[in-house]
Write a protein that holds these residues in place. Structure first.
Motif, PDB file in Angstrom:
ATOM      1  N   UNK A  11       8.412   4.059  -0.264  1.00 48.19           N
ATOM      2  CA  UNK A  11       9.850   3.790  -0.159  1.00 48.19           C
ATOM      3  C   UNK A  11      10.128   2.287  -0.232  1.00 48.19           C
ATOM      4  N   UNK A  12       9.310   1.496   0.451  1.00 49.24           N
ATOM      5  CA  UNK A  12       9.501   0.045   0.437  1.00 49.24           C
ATOM      6  C   UNK A  12       9.279  -0.513  -0.966  1.00 49.24           C
ATOM      7  N   UNK A  13       8.307   0.030  -1.694  1.00 54.06           N
ATOM      8  CA  UNK A  13       8.006  -0.476  -3.032  1.00 54.06           C
ATOM      9  C   UNK A  13       9.165  -0.276  -3.991  1.00 54.06           C
ATOM     10  N   UNK A  14      10.106   0.606  -3.659  1.00 59.64           N
ATOM     11  CA  UNK A  14      11.227   0.886  -4.550  1.00 59.64           C
ATOM     12  C   UNK A  14      12.527   0.219  -4.091  1.00 59.64           C
ATOM     13  N   UNK A  15      12.449  -0.622  -3.069  1.00 61.60           N
ATOM     14  CA  UNK A  15      13.642  -1.354  -2.642  1.00 61.60           C
ATOM     15  C   UNK A  15      14.087  -2.295  -3.755  1.00 61.60           C
ATOM     16  N   UNK A  16      15.380  -2.557  -3.803  1.00 59.45           N
ATOM     17  CA  UNK A  16      15.902  -3.323  -4.941  1.00 59.45           C
ATOM     18  C   UNK A  16      16.668  -4.576  -4.528  1.00 59.45           C
ATOM     19  N   UNK A  17      16.346  -5.132  -3.353  1.00 59.49           N
ATOM     20  CA  UNK A  17      17.016  -6.370  -2.951  1.00 59.49           C
ATOM     21  C   UNK A  17      16.112  -7.166  -2.018  1.00 59.49           C
ATOM     22  N   UNK A  18      16.382  -8.461  -1.926  1.00 59.92           N
ATOM     23  CA  UNK A  18      15.629  -9.319  -1.015  1.00 59.92           C
ATOM     24  C   UNK A  18      15.923  -8.938   0.432  1.00 59.92           C
ATOM     25  N   UNK A  19      17.180  -8.650   0.727  1.00 60.02           N
ATOM     26  CA  UNK A  19      17.556  -8.352   2.106  1.00 60.02           C
ATOM     27  C   UNK A  19      16.913  -7.069   2.596  1.00 60.02           C
ATOM     28  N   UNK A  20      16.817  -6.058   1.720  1.00 56.20           N
ATOM     29  CA  UNK A  20      16.205  -4.791   2.122  1.00 56.20           C
ATOM     30  C   UNK A  20      14.717  -4.981   2.402  1.00 56.20           C
ATOM     31  N   UNK A  21      14.045  -5.775   1.574  1.00 53.47           N
ATOM     32  CA  UNK A  21      12.619  -6.014   1.795  1.00 53.47           C
ATOM     33  C   UNK A  21      12.417  -6.816   3.078  1.00 53.47           C
ATOM     34  N   UNK A  22      13.287  -7.795   3.322  1.00 55.48           N
ATOM     35  CA  UNK A  22      13.190  -8.586   4.551  1.00 55.48           C
ATOM     36  C   UNK A  22      13.379  -7.707   5.784  1.00 55.48           C
ATOM     37  N   UNK A  23      14.311  -6.769   5.708  1.00 59.08           N
ATOM     38  CA  UNK A  23      14.529  -5.849   6.831  1.00 59.08           C
ATOM     39  C   UNK A  23      13.306  -4.982   7.070  1.00 59.08           C
ATOM     40  N   UNK A  24      12.692  -4.527   5.989  1.00 59.92           N
ATOM     41  CA  UNK A  24      11.486  -3.708   6.116  1.00 59.92           C
ATOM     42  C   UNK A  24      10.352  -4.519   6.743  1.00 59.92           C
ATOM     43  N   UNK A  25      10.221  -5.785   6.354  1.00 53.65           N
ATOM     44  CA  UNK A  25       9.179  -6.636   6.926  1.00 53.65           C
ATOM     45  C   UNK A  25       9.399  -6.822   8.423  1.00 53.65           C
ATOM     46  N   UNK A  26      10.637  -7.081   8.809  1.00 51.73           N
ATOM     47  CA  UNK A  26      10.952  -7.278  10.218  1.00 51.73           C
ATOM     48  C   UNK A  26      10.659  -6.029  11.034  1.00 51.73           C
ATOM     49  N   UNK A  27      10.933  -4.866  10.451  1.00 56.14           N
ATOM     50  CA  UNK A  27      10.812  -3.614  11.188  1.00 56.14           C
ATOM     51  C   UNK A  27       9.399  -3.034  11.185  1.00 56.14           C
ATOM     52  N   UNK A  28       8.672  -3.181  10.077  1.00 56.59           N
ATOM     53  CA  UNK A  28       7.424  -2.432   9.939  1.00 56.59           C
ATOM     54  C   UNK A  28       6.164  -3.286   9.827  1.00 56.59           C
ATOM     55  N   UNK A  29       6.279  -4.555   9.444  1.00 56.93           N
ATOM     56  CA  UNK A  29       5.092  -5.348   9.163  1.00 56.93           C
ATOM     57  C   UNK A  29       4.370  -5.750  10.441  1.00 56.93           C
ATOM     58  N   UNK A  30       3.035  -5.785  10.361  1.00 54.65           N
ATOM     59  CA  UNK A  30       2.224  -6.233  11.492  1.00 54.65           C
ATOM     60  C   UNK A  30       1.833  -7.700  11.345  1.00 54.65           C
ATOM     61  N   UNK A  31       2.142  -8.314  10.213  1.00 55.22           N
ATOM     62  CA  UNK A  31       1.787  -9.715   9.997  1.00 55.22           C
ATOM     63  C   UNK A  31       2.704 -10.633  10.793  1.00 55.22           C
ATOM     64  N   UNK A  32       2.197 -11.827  11.101  1.00 52.92           N
ATOM     65  CA  UNK A  32       3.011 -12.791  11.843  1.00 52.92           C
ATOM     66  C   UNK A  32       4.290 -13.143  11.098  1.00 52.92           C
TER      67      UNK A  32
END
Length: 422
Positions: A204-225
């Motif tokens: 689902x994340x790979x099909x996002x179509x905006x910078x803001x959507x990817x940033x939201x996914x990173x904030x919510x799901x990413x384990x990286x610093x």
């Protein structure tokens, strides 16, 4: 069926040897789904005319339905209309150029299409039929896509090939400059318990179509610093990235996202934010020395606290010998490897670190063990005639330019065309 088709279009492909074009997801054409909402009388009435070619309501509705089936990001109605207009323009150009395909080439294209989903052509057609997509749909997609690929290659390939100097600059080997990229990342831990859920989320994340959507996914799901900075990474030289990732990154346009990349203990996705060429040769490395110190507890608060305490106590990799001297020897490993020999997940973290810096993102033992990673140092590459990645970089640059030429040409065709929306 939707997940099945989505998995085909997002299959990881670290060495992209085929041409990706902005206006063709892979194969463009007209499907033949009979929409229940359209009356038989109006089924073939014009929805759009492109020069002398008619796009019927029938085609528009089936393309919209097909895009929904694929899970295409954005408004499927708008995307269907734009794609069908582009499709007509592409078909007109290929016809004028006299490009035709043999039956064998068409069948091979359809078979390869099905094979990417690990199905035979018969199985693939059956799956489409179960979703009201006729066999002619796949055939039309294949003919249009292969014809357009041949046309773009024959018209623009000679212009798209990079010079030796341009390849050197992209690889940071020239004295005039190197390439830096500005990426965002999402790193999602994966284990036996959550593998299905994480893979679906990554798709689902790979099909996002905006910078803001990817940033939201990173904030919510990413384990990286980097999740604390919306997944944003600083500018990094292309040569610091793992060799197996350099070609993938070079092939991205601004806003595009990689397919999910399977690394040990996680799935990684990257979004291109920007790329630039900088003055001064970018360093290349023959070897990278790094330390891995294992901490029980995975991503638990206790393990993370231990990692932070240790990171505050050490300045160099040698300091870790004192930390680990009374423990199992397997707890600490310090090694020096060529960049291509380093595991992808480790290489991704090392790309963010300077000498003496640490990272506590990676895990081992199915997520039960946290890895405190420390960059010891990099050994400069003084030059060699051997370069396995050179052809890959050349291919990626060629692909980028073909995409740009194709996109520009489509815009020119649209500007010159008579397009009437009914």
């Amino acid at each position: 069926m939707q997940q099945f088709l989505k998995s085909w279009f997002s299959a990881p492909d670290l060495v992209r040897g085929t041409i990706r074009l902005t206006y063709t997801a892979l194969f463009l054409g007209a499907a033949v789904i009979v929409p229940q909402s359209t009356s038989a009388q109006g089924l073939f009435s014009p929805a759009v005319t492109v020069n002398e070619s008619v796009i019927t309501k029938y085609e528009l509705e089936q393309r919209t339905q097909f895009m929904r089936l694929l899970g295409t990001p954005g408004d499927p109605n708008k995307r269907a209309l734009e794609d069908l207009i582009n499709d007509r323009l592409q078909k007109e150009a290929t016809a004028q150029a006299g490009i035709t395909l043999s039956e064998d080439a068409i069948t091979l294209g359809m078979t390869e299409f099905a094979g990417r989903a690990n199905l035979t052509l018969e199985e693939f057609l059956k799956a489409l039929g179960e979703n009201d997509v006729a066999p002619e749909t796949l055939r039309d997609y294949t003919i249009a896509g292969l014809s357009w690929r041949d046309y773009v290659g024959s018209r623009f390939l000679s212009l798209a090939r990079p010079s030796e100097g341009e390849i050197d600059r992209a690889m940071g080997r020239a004295d005039t400059g190197g390439v830096q990229v500005l990426l965002s990342e999402v790193i999602i831990p994966i284990n036996e318990q959550n593998v299905g859920q994480v893979k679906e989320l990554a798709e689902q994340i790979s099909q996002l179509d905006s910078f803001s959507a990817f940033s939201s996914a990173a904030t919510q799901y990413s384990a990286a610093d980097s999740r604390n900075n919306q997944g944003h990474l600083p500018w990094v030289s292309l040569t610091k990235l793992p060799p197996q990732l350099q070609e993938v990154v070079l092939a991205l346009n601004a806003g595009e996202i990689t397919s999910p990349l399977q690394v040990q203990g996680a799935i990684a996705l990257f979004q291109m934010r920007d790329v630039r060429e900088v003055a001064g040769a970018a360093p290349r490395f023959a070897a990278i020395e790094y330390a891995s110190y294992l901490i029980a507890g995975g991503h638990s608060p206790q393990a993370q606290a231990t990692a932070q305490q240790l990171a505050a106590q050490i300045d160099t990799c040698d300091d870790l010998y004192g930390i680990a001297k009374d423990q199992d020897p397997a707890v600490l490993e310090i090694q020096s490897l060529a960049p291509a020999e380093i595991p992808l997940d480790v290489a991704l973290e090392l790309a963010k670190l300077d000498s003496g810096e640490t990272s506590a993102v990676l895990t081992r033992n199915n997520g039960q063990t946290l890895v405190l990673l420390m960059m010891c140092g990099r050994t400069a590459d003084l030059g060699t005639d051997e370069d396995d990645g050179r052809q890959g970089v050349a291919n990626a640059l060629t692909q980028q330019r073909l995409e740009a030429y194709a996109a520009s040409f489509i815009e020119q065709l649209r500007a010159d065309a008579e397009i009437v929306i009914k």
